[in-house]
Design an enzyme around this catalytic site. Structure first.
Site, PDB file in Angstrom:
ATOM      1  N   TYR A 143       0.891  -1.150  -0.103  1.00 58.33           N
ATOM      2  CA  TYR A 143      -0.109   0.086  -0.014  1.00 58.33           C
ATOM      3  C   TYR A 143       0.833   1.148   0.134  1.00 58.33           C
ATOM      4  O   TYR A 143       1.414   1.618   0.865  1.00 58.33           O
ATOM      5  CB  TYR A 143      -0.883   0.208   1.155  1.00 58.33           C
ATOM      6  CG  TYR A 143      -2.056   0.840   1.181  1.00 58.33           C
ATOM      7  CD1 TYR A 143      -2.384   1.510  -0.079  1.00 58.33           C
ATOM      8  CD2 TYR A 143      -2.968   0.987   2.275  1.00 58.33           C
ATOM      9  CE1 TYR A 143      -3.440   2.546  -0.023  1.00 58.33           C
ATOM     10  CE2 TYR A 143      -4.111   1.923   1.945  1.00 58.33           C
ATOM     11  CZ  TYR A 143      -4.520   2.516   0.849  1.00 58.33           C
ATOM     12  OH  TYR A 143      -5.600   3.375   0.986  1.00 58.33           O
ATOM     13  N   LYS A 169      -1.078  -0.875  -4.286  1.00 59.37           N
ATOM     14  CA  LYS A 169      -2.111  -0.110  -4.188  1.00 59.37           C
ATOM     15  C   LYS A 169      -1.684   1.293  -3.907  1.00 59.37           C
ATOM     16  O   LYS A 169      -0.942   1.516  -3.171  1.00 59.37           O
ATOM     17  CB  LYS A 169      -3.038  -0.692  -3.016  1.00 59.37           C
ATOM     18  CG  LYS A 169      -4.380   0.055  -2.717  1.00 59.37           C
ATOM     19  CD  LYS A 169      -4.888  -0.288  -1.611  1.00 59.37           C
ATOM     20  CE  LYS A 169      -6.252   0.366  -1.400  1.00 59.37           C
ATOM     21  NZ  LYS A 169      -7.014   0.282  -0.177  1.00 59.37           N
TER      22      LYS A 169
END
Length: 305
Positions: A143, A169
């Site tokens: 992330y 992400k």
């Protein structure tokens, strides 16, 4: 883990991704019965993977024991119908512990959150992620957010070091930086849009090859969320523009009224449609009455869409 690396990679690379809120009771404790119902409702819709105990699921406020129970319940309810991705992070030690718990509970992957608090050099971020990746056989999605932002060379380095790293992400919304990563690393990874209310970035994401994103509003307007995604992928610009103008822009304006509302408004929305999940935990706060009324009007608009 019920899905192969290839199946999970495919699931997170194309299709709408859902991030359920975590149910708490009136005392602020995890409410397993309510959460089971929520997950069953989630997977009755057209989605490709379920990310449990994520940012929308208040990972940052969960104990390891609560987390372990949440992932176990999710794996039981979803029962192999879709990949289950859980979260990990905070520190190397904590990240390894959360990843181990997710693996033991039968999850198909982890979303690796940024380290806690401290400023991070690029080589330190790579080392942080490498150590967590190497501690688990699970698929890992990094992330890229907060104090954990990696540059393109760092993402490439991590991908070279860790075969189980399958995705990145984006939580920043810097399209230039993300495009550099995509052009540098290529299809070695799958890429997910992950800014708060990611639909507002969806067209920009799609233009550089990011085919999917995390939808938090799916928690209370799932039909509209699925419709938006499908119209986006079909290239229906008129429909995308209308939904963006009628729902997402005013929702983002409401969200921006107070820090943390990217999560708090989602819980308020769930309550407004008759699927309450309790209040958010501190340091977040629930929206005020007038803000909930504004959200209720937006939900009515979403029904017409």
């Amino acid at each position: 883990m019920k899905f192969s690396k290839e199946a999970v990679t495919k699931a997170i690379g194309d299709g709408l991704l859902s991030f359920p809120i975590t149910d708490f009771d009136s005392q602020g404790r995890f409410d397993e019965a309510s959460y089971r119902k929520r997950l069953g409702w989630f997977i009755s819709h057209d989605i490709s993977a379920v990310f449990v105990a994520g940012g929308t699921g208040e990972f940052f406020s969960l104990s390891l024991d609560e987390y372990r129970q949440i992932v176990r319940v999710a794996v039981e309810v979803i029962d192999g119908r879709l990949p289950v991705i859980a979260s990990a992070g905070l520190s190397v030690e904590a990240g390894v512990a959360f990843a181990k718990a997710a693996e033991e509970a039968g999850a198909d992957g982890i979303l690796l959150m940024p380290p806690y608090l401290t400023e991070c050099p690029q080589d330190g971020l790579v080392e942080y992620a490498r150590q967590v990746c190497e501690s688990t056989e699970l698929n890992v999605i990094y992330y890229n957010r907060g104090n954990g932002i990696m540059t393109a060379p760092s993402v490439q380095r991590l991908a070279d070091l860790c075969p189980n790293l399958i995705g990145l992400k984006d939580g920043k919304g810097d399209i230039q930086a993300l495009n550099k990563i995509i052009k540098t690393v290529g299809d070695r990874l799958s890429y997910i849009g992950g800014v708060p209310t990611a639909e507002i970035f969806a067209e920009a994401y799609l233009s550089i090859g990011v085919n999917t994103y995390s939808s938090a509003v799916f928690n209370f307007v799932p039909d509209m969320a699925v419709t938006f995604y499908k119209e986006l992928r079909k290239g229906n610009k008129d429909a995308v523009k209308k939904i963006t103008n009628d729902f997402f822009i005013p929702f983002v304006d409401l969200r921006d009224q107070k820090a943390g509302y990217a999560v708090s408004l989602i819980k308020a929305g769930a309550a407004l449609i008759g699927r309450p999940a309790g209040d958010v935990r501190a340091p977040l706060v629930m929206p005020a009455k007038d803000e909930c009324q504004q959200l209720e009007r937006l939900i009515e608009k979403a029904k017409s869409i």
